[in-house]
Design an enzyme around this catalytic site. Structure first.
Site, mmCIF file in Angstrom:
data_model
loop_
_atom_site.group_PDB
_atom_site.id
_atom_site.type_symbol
_atom_site.label_atom_id
_atom_site.label_comp_id
_atom_site.label_asym_id
_atom_site.label_seq_id
_atom_site.Cartn_x
_atom_site.Cartn_y
_atom_site.Cartn_z
ATOM 1 N N ARG A 203 67.894 42.313 38.611
ATOM 2 C CA ARG A 203 66.895 41.406 39.272
ATOM 3 C C ARG A 203 67.204 41.003 40.511
ATOM 4 O O ARG A 203 66.304 40.569 41.703
ATOM 5 C CB ARG A 203 66.559 39.918 38.075
ATOM 6 C CG ARG A 203 65.943 40.490 37.270
ATOM 7 C CD ARG A 203 66.159 39.215 36.002
ATOM 8 N NE ARG A 203 65.768 38.063 36.312
ATOM 9 C CZ ARG A 203 66.279 36.641 35.760
ATOM 10 N NH1 ARG A 203 66.958 36.976 34.769
ATOM 11 N NH2 ARG A 203 65.964 35.791 36.074
ATOM 12 N N ARG B 287 67.118 33.805 27.592
ATOM 13 C CA ARG B 287 66.163 34.976 27.893
ATOM 14 C C ARG B 287 66.807 36.169 27.826
ATOM 15 O O ARG B 287 68.064 36.304 28.230
ATOM 16 C CB ARG B 287 65.439 34.673 29.235
ATOM 17 C CG ARG B 287 64.291 33.569 29.451
ATOM 18 C CD ARG B 287 64.015 33.204 30.747
ATOM 19 N NE ARG B 287 63.896 34.134 31.824
ATOM 20 C CZ ARG B 287 63.581 33.873 33.042
ATOM 21 N NH1 ARG B 287 63.200 32.719 33.276
ATOM 22 N NH2 ARG B 287 63.588 34.951 33.935
ATOM 23 N N ARG C 278 56.100 38.018 45.287
ATOM 24 C CA ARG C 278 57.291 38.677 44.873
ATOM 25 C C ARG C 278 57.201 39.885 45.995
ATOM 26 O O ARG C 278 58.277 40.393 46.066
ATOM 27 C CB ARG C 278 57.406 39.134 43.642
ATOM 28 C CG ARG C 278 58.370 38.044 42.969
ATOM 29 C CD ARG C 278 58.702 38.319 41.415
ATOM 30 N NE ARG C 278 59.748 37.871 40.937
ATOM 31 C CZ ARG C 278 59.869 37.019 40.127
ATOM 32 N NH1 ARG C 278 59.086 35.912 39.847
ATOM 33 N NH2 ARG C 278 61.254 36.557 39.609
ATOM 34 N N ARG D 229 72.007 29.584 30.997
ATOM 35 C CA ARG D 229 70.855 28.952 30.887
ATOM 36 C C ARG D 229 70.199 29.097 29.712
ATOM 37 O O ARG D 229 70.234 30.032 28.849
ATOM 38 C CB ARG D 229 69.673 29.741 32.014
ATOM 39 C CG ARG D 229 68.426 29.262 31.758
ATOM 40 C CD ARG D 229 67.423 29.526 32.632
ATOM 41 N NE ARG D 229 67.057 31.054 33.118
ATOM 42 C CZ ARG D 229 66.465 31.614 33.859
ATOM 43 N NH1 ARG D 229 65.722 30.755 34.553
ATOM 44 N NH2 ARG D 229 66.370 32.908 33.816
HETATM 45 P P1 AP5 Z 1 65.970 27.723 36.950
HETATM 46 O O1 AP5 Z 1 65.125 26.650 37.467
HETATM 47 O O2 AP5 Z 1 65.297 28.361 35.607
HETATM 48 O O3 AP5 Z 1 65.726 28.917 38.211
HETATM 49 P P2 AP5 Z 1 64.719 29.907 38.753
HETATM 50 O O4 AP5 Z 1 64.890 30.071 40.104
HETATM 51 O O5 AP5 Z 1 63.303 29.492 38.180
HETATM 52 O O6 AP5 Z 1 65.047 31.294 38.076
HETATM 53 P P3 AP5 Z 1 64.402 32.336 37.212
HETATM 54 O O7 AP5 Z 1 65.363 33.349 36.610
HETATM 55 O O8 AP5 Z 1 63.436 31.801 36.139
HETATM 56 O O9 AP5 Z 1 63.631 33.028 38.177
HETATM 57 P P4 AP5 Z 1 63.052 34.425 38.222
HETATM 58 O O10 AP5 Z 1 62.124 34.520 39.524
HETATM 59 O O11 AP5 Z 1 64.046 35.508 38.200
HETATM 60 O O12 AP5 Z 1 62.134 34.456 36.848
HETATM 61 P P5 AP5 Z 1 60.728 34.443 36.550
HETATM 62 O O13 AP5 Z 1 60.484 33.696 35.383
HETATM 63 O O14 AP5 Z 1 59.796 34.107 37.503
HETATM 64 O O15 AP5 Z 1 67.348 27.542 37.203
HETATM 65 C C1 AP5 Z 1 68.288 28.316 36.656
HETATM 66 C C2 AP5 Z 1 69.346 27.748 35.556
HETATM 67 O O16 AP5 Z 1 70.217 26.958 36.941
HETATM 68 C C3 AP5 Z 1 69.011 26.882 34.553
HETATM 69 O O17 AP5 Z 1 70.059 26.848 33.820
HETATM 70 C C4 AP5 Z 1 69.039 25.274 35.461
HETATM 71 O O18 AP5 Z 1 69.166 24.370 34.522
HETATM 72 C C5 AP5 Z 1 69.922 25.715 36.519
HETATM 73 N N1 AP5 Z 1 69.821 24.980 37.836
HETATM 74 C C6 AP5 Z 1 68.845 24.755 38.366
HETATM 75 N N2 AP5 Z 1 69.033 23.921 39.436
HETATM 76 C C7 AP5 Z 1 70.387 23.905 39.465
HETATM 77 C C8 AP5 Z 1 71.240 23.028 40.513
HETATM 78 N N3 AP5 Z 1 70.780 22.554 41.679
HETATM 79 N N4 AP5 Z 1 72.684 22.891 40.028
HETATM 80 C C9 AP5 Z 1 72.995 23.547 39.051
HETATM 81 N N5 AP5 Z 1 72.294 24.195 37.963
HETATM 82 C C10 AP5 Z 1 71.047 24.235 38.245
HETATM 83 O O19 AP5 Z 1 60.358 35.786 36.365
HETATM 84 C C11 AP5 Z 1 60.875 36.732 35.252
HETATM 85 C C12 AP5 Z 1 60.307 38.024 35.416
HETATM 86 O O20 AP5 Z 1 59.023 38.166 35.113
HETATM 87 C C13 AP5 Z 1 60.848 38.837 36.583
HETATM 88 O O21 AP5 Z 1 61.912 39.698 36.668
HETATM 89 C C14 AP5 Z 1 59.288 40.067 36.573
HETATM 90 O O22 AP5 Z 1 59.593 41.014 35.654
HETATM 91 C C15 AP5 Z 1 58.259 39.053 35.937
HETATM 92 N N6 AP5 Z 1 57.654 38.465 36.884
HETATM 93 C C16 AP5 Z 1 57.441 37.098 37.284
HETATM 94 N N7 AP5 Z 1 56.551 37.118 38.426
HETATM 95 C C17 AP5 Z 1 56.305 38.284 38.752
HETATM 96 C C18 AP5 Z 1 55.616 38.625 40.040
HETATM 97 N N8 AP5 Z 1 55.266 37.891 40.896
HETATM 98 N N9 AP5 Z 1 55.639 39.992 40.247
HETATM 99 C C19 AP5 Z 1 55.921 40.767 39.505
HETATM 100 N N10 AP5 Z 1 56.552 40.468 38.460
HETATM 101 C C20 AP5 Z 1 56.806 39.108 38.178
#
Ligand code: AP5
Length: 226
Positions: free
Chosen positions: A171, A160, A88, A127
């Site tokens: 974010r 969430r 990231r 979501r």
């Molecule tokens: P979804 O598939 O859940 O989307 P996503 O891209 O995975 O979204 P996230 O919010 O999970 O990503 P993120 O990167 O912010 O969170 P993460 O958990 O990694 O889809 C979203 C919605 O849309 C769903 O309802 C789905 O059904 C719908 N949808 C999907 N595709 C669609 C389509 N084509 N058409 C219509 N609807 C659709 O991270 C969370 C937190 O963890 C971060 O903010 C940070 O605090 C921490 N973190 C995680 N990784 C790190 C890292 N590497 N470094 C530091 N902190 C980190």
């Protein structure tokens, strides 16, 4: 094969990663899911991560990089993996490349899922996520068969905390400041692939497969597997 999925919050990384990992027999490694698992278990790491995640900030690199590097040493990752939510920022990308190089491995491709901001906000505000297996649903575009329950494991669905409007705003800012520059990093390495993440889920999956196929990465037997 080792792939990275890049894209803003709500782009559909988790949704596509689950489908592709299964289709391509790769391990799905999502740092957000790993942090949420730690939180559910009440570990020290989970508590530290929660304070950052709820505000929409990145968890410090020190914690995140160590957790990810440990995870990709597990046996299921030997067949190849798909990273969702990592790297990231540049420090994470470089740490990943250094660690892989020590094993004679590389990242074969980084797939960027492009989705306009107004769609992201709509996707995240409605979501629902499974409290057990973390599968994502959406009240309109991907509703569960039984209200409030996961189709895959029957787990309870919840919203969430970091999908609140304030956290989503932060974010998206953090994404633009720290993660968006990774597109240049992978472009310079000749690894960047781009996919339109706007169409319905099945269409995005098909486009991802086509894009990966075009560069010989559509099966686990792609060029990176040793
Ligand atoms: P979804 O598939 O859940 O989307 P996503 O891209 O995975 O979204 P996230 O919010 O999970 O990503 P993120 O990167 O912010 O969170 P993460 O958990 O990694 O889809 C979203 C919605 O849309 C769903 O309802 C789905 O059904 C719908 N949808 C999907 N595709 C669609 C389509 N084509 N058409 C219509 N609807 C659709 O991270 C969370 C937190 O963890 C971060 O903010 C940070 O605090 C921490 N973190 C995680 N990784 C790190 C890292 N590497 N470094 C530091 N902190 C980190």
């Amino acid at each position: 094969m080792r792939l990275v999925l890049l894209g803003p919050p709500g782009a559909g990384k988790g949704t596509q990663a689950r489908i592709l990992a299964e289709a391509m027999a790769l391990a799905h490694v999502a740092t957000g899911d790993l942090f949420r698992l730690h939180q559910a278990r009440g570990t020290v790491l989970g508590k530290e991560a929660a304070s950052y995640m709820e505000r929409g900030e990145l968890v410090p690199n020190r914690v995140t990089i160590a957790m990810l590097l440990e995870r990709i040493q597990e046996p299921d990752c030997a067949k190849g993996f798909l990273l969702d939510g990592f790297p990231r920022n540049l420090e994470q990308a470089r740490a990943l490349d250094d660690a892989l190089a020590k094993r004679g491995w590389v990242i074969d491709g980084a797939v960027y899922m492009k989705v306009p901001e107004e769609k992201l906000v709509r996707r995240l505000s409605e979501r629902l996520v499974c409290s057990q297996c973390q599968a994502a649903y959406h009240t309109e575009s991907a509703p569960p068969t039984v209200e409030g329950r996961c189709d895959k494991c029957g787990g309870k669905l919840y919203q969430r905390k970091d999908d609140s409007p304030d956290a989503v705003r932060r974010r998206l800012q953090v994404y633009m400041e720290q993660t968006y520059p990774l597109l240049d990093y992978y472009r310079t390495l000749g690894k960047l692939l781009e996919v339109n993440g706007e169409p319905p889920i099945e269409e995005v999956t098909q486009e991802m497969k086509r894009v990966l196929d075009r560069v010989g990465l559509a099966s686990a037997k792609g060029r990176g597997v040793k």
